[in-house]
Motif scaffolding. Sequence first.
Motif, PDB file in Angstrom:
ATOM      1  N   ALA A   1      -2.929  -9.565  -3.301  1.00 26.25           N
ATOM      2  CA  ALA A   1      -2.907 -10.907  -2.720  1.00 26.25           C
ATOM      3  C   ALA A   1      -1.536 -11.230  -2.123  1.00 26.25           C
ATOM      4  O   ALA A   1      -1.434 -11.995  -1.170  1.00 26.25           O
ATOM      5  CB  ALA A   1      -3.289 -11.941  -3.774  1.00 26.25           C
ATOM      6  N   ASP A   2      -0.470 -10.616  -2.655  1.00 20.14           N
ATOM      7  CA  ASP A   2       0.873 -10.870  -2.129  1.00 20.14           C
ATOM      8  C   ASP A   2       1.201 -10.000  -0.921  1.00 20.14           C
ATOM      9  O   ASP A   2       2.323 -10.017  -0.416  1.00 20.14           O
ATOM     10  CB  ASP A   2       1.937 -10.681  -3.220  1.00 20.14           C
ATOM     11  CG  ASP A   2       2.012  -9.255  -3.751  1.00 20.14           C
ATOM     12  OD1 ASP A   2       1.363  -8.352  -3.164  1.00 20.14           O
ATOM     13  OD2 ASP A   2       2.718  -9.031  -4.742  1.00 20.14           O
ATOM     14  N   GLY A   3       0.228  -9.218  -0.463  1.00 15.89           N
ATOM     15  CA  GLY A   3       0.410  -8.423   0.747  1.00 15.89           C
ATOM     16  C   GLY A   3       0.815  -6.984   0.493  1.00 15.89           C
ATOM     17  O   GLY A   3       0.839  -6.168   1.410  1.00 15.89           O
ATOM     18  N   GLN A   4       1.114  -6.653  -0.757  1.00 13.43           N
ATOM     19  CA  GLN A   4       1.513  -5.279  -1.088  1.00 13.43           C
ATOM     20  C   GLN A   4       0.340  -4.326  -0.874  1.00 13.43           C
ATOM     21  O   GLN A   4      -0.786  -4.608  -1.263  1.00 13.43           O
ATOM     22  CB  GLN A   4       1.974  -5.238  -2.549  1.00 13.43           C
ATOM     23  CG  GLN A   4       2.514  -3.899  -2.990  1.00 13.43           C
ATOM     24  CD  GLN A   4       2.723  -3.856  -4.511  1.00 13.43           C
ATOM     25  OE1 GLN A   4       2.903  -4.884  -5.153  1.00 13.43           O
ATOM     26  NE2 GLN A   4       2.666  -2.669  -5.063  1.00 13.43           N
ATOM     27  N   LEU A   5       0.628  -3.181  -0.255  1.00  9.07           N
ATOM     28  CA  LEU A   5      -0.406  -2.186   0.031  1.00  9.07           C
ATOM     29  C   LEU A   5      -0.786  -1.424  -1.236  1.00  9.07           C
ATOM     30  O   LEU A   5       0.069  -0.885  -1.928  1.00  9.07           O
ATOM     31  CB  LEU A   5       0.115  -1.205   1.088  1.00  9.07           C
ATOM     32  CG  LEU A   5      -0.877  -0.157   1.580  1.00  9.07           C
ATOM     33  CD1 LEU A   5      -1.974  -0.796   2.413  1.00  9.07           C
ATOM     34  CD2 LEU A   5      -0.168   0.901   2.408  1.00  9.07           C
ATOM     35  N   LEU A   6      -2.078  -1.414  -1.537  1.00  8.44           N
ATOM     36  CA  LEU A   6      -2.570  -0.667  -2.696  1.00  8.44           C
ATOM     37  C   LEU A   6      -3.076   0.696  -2.257  1.00  8.44           C
ATOM     38  O   LEU A   6      -2.828   1.708  -2.895  1.00  8.44           O
ATOM     39  CB  LEU A   6      -3.735  -1.418  -3.342  1.00  8.44           C
ATOM     40  CG  LEU A   6      -3.509  -2.158  -4.648  1.00  8.44           C
ATOM     41  CD1 LEU A   6      -4.850  -2.561  -5.224  1.00  8.44           C
ATOM     42  CD2 LEU A   6      -2.715  -1.357  -5.651  1.00  8.44           C
ATOM     43  N   ALA A   7      -3.849   0.709  -1.165  1.00  7.25           N
ATOM     44  CA  ALA A   7      -4.405   1.956  -0.645  1.00  7.25           C
ATOM     45  C   ALA A   7      -4.614   1.795   0.856  1.00  7.25           C
ATOM     46  O   ALA A   7      -5.098   0.764   1.303  1.00  7.25           O
ATOM     47  CB  ALA A   7      -5.717   2.284  -1.334  1.00  7.25           C
TER      48      ALA A   7
ATOM     49  N   ILE B   1      -6.117  -8.838  -6.210  1.00  9.31           N
ATOM     50  CA  ILE B   1      -6.396  -7.889  -5.124  1.00  9.31           C
ATOM     51  C   ILE B   1      -7.356  -8.566  -4.149  1.00  9.31           C
ATOM     52  O   ILE B   1      -8.308  -9.229  -4.562  1.00  9.31           O
ATOM     53  CB  ILE B   1      -7.026  -6.584  -5.663  1.00  9.31           C
ATOM     54  CG1 ILE B   1      -6.109  -5.944  -6.710  1.00  9.31           C
ATOM     55  CG2 ILE B   1      -7.300  -5.608  -4.515  1.00  9.31           C
ATOM     56  CD1 ILE B   1      -6.686  -4.697  -7.355  1.00  9.31           C
ATOM     57  N   VAL B   2      -7.069  -8.404  -2.867  1.00 14.07           N
ATOM     58  CA  VAL B   2      -7.912  -9.033  -1.844  1.00 14.07           C
ATOM     59  C   VAL B   2      -9.288  -8.355  -1.817  1.00 14.07           C
ATOM     60  O   VAL B   2      -9.379  -7.129  -1.709  1.00 14.07           O
ATOM     61  CB  VAL B   2      -7.232  -8.935  -0.459  1.00 14.07           C
ATOM     62  CG1 VAL B   2      -8.119  -9.579   0.610  1.00 14.07           C
ATOM     63  CG2 VAL B   2      -5.858  -9.586  -0.491  1.00 14.07           C
ATOM     64  N   GLU B   3     -10.340  -9.153  -1.930  1.00 14.79           N
ATOM     65  CA  GLU B   3     -11.709  -8.638  -1.871  1.00 14.79           C
ATOM     66  C   GLU B   3     -12.402  -9.188  -0.633  1.00 14.79           C
ATOM     67  O   GLU B   3     -12.009 -10.207  -0.103  1.00 14.79           O
ATOM     68  CB  GLU B   3     -12.495  -9.092  -3.107  1.00 14.79           C
ATOM     69  CG  GLU B   3     -11.923  -8.564  -4.402  1.00 14.79           C
ATOM     70  CD  GLU B   3     -12.979  -8.501  -5.491  1.00 14.79           C
ATOM     71  OE1 GLU B   3     -14.032  -7.863  -5.268  1.00 14.79           O
ATOM     72  OE2 GLU B   3     -12.751  -9.086  -6.540  1.00 14.79           O
ATOM     73  N   PRO B   4     -13.491  -8.576  -0.180  1.00 14.36           N
ATOM     74  CA  PRO B   4     -14.023  -7.301  -0.659  1.00 14.36           C
ATOM     75  C   PRO B   4     -13.286  -6.139  -0.010  1.00 14.36           C
ATOM     76  O   PRO B   4     -12.569  -6.325   0.970  1.00 14.36           O
ATOM     77  CB  PRO B   4     -15.474  -7.348  -0.184  1.00 14.36           C
ATOM     78  CG  PRO B   4     -15.412  -8.162   1.081  1.00 14.36           C
ATOM     79  CD  PRO B   4     -14.295  -9.158   0.887  1.00 14.36           C
TER      80      PRO B   4
END
Length: 76
Positions: free
Chosen positions: A33-39, A61-64
């Motif tokens: 949600a803070d903009g950090q890249l997860l994948a 985490i931004v969904e979906p």
Amino acid sequence: GLRCRAEEIEETREVPLALLQAGMVLADAVRMADGQLLAARGYVVTQSFVERCRNAKDGSIVEPARIAVVNRVEHH
């Protein structure tokens, strides 16, 4: 017209993080949600990634997630 064979046509589909499964291919980056890249886009989901998403705090985490769907021609 379309030159590519049917099995190469790719669509995308939105999937809640809870339904992500190992082997799925991300059609879009998954971010916190803070903009950090997860994948990144093109990432092949692993079991540890699935668990990381499940253990994340709701809303962190931004969904979906958007996954690539490769249509294969199936004869029934």
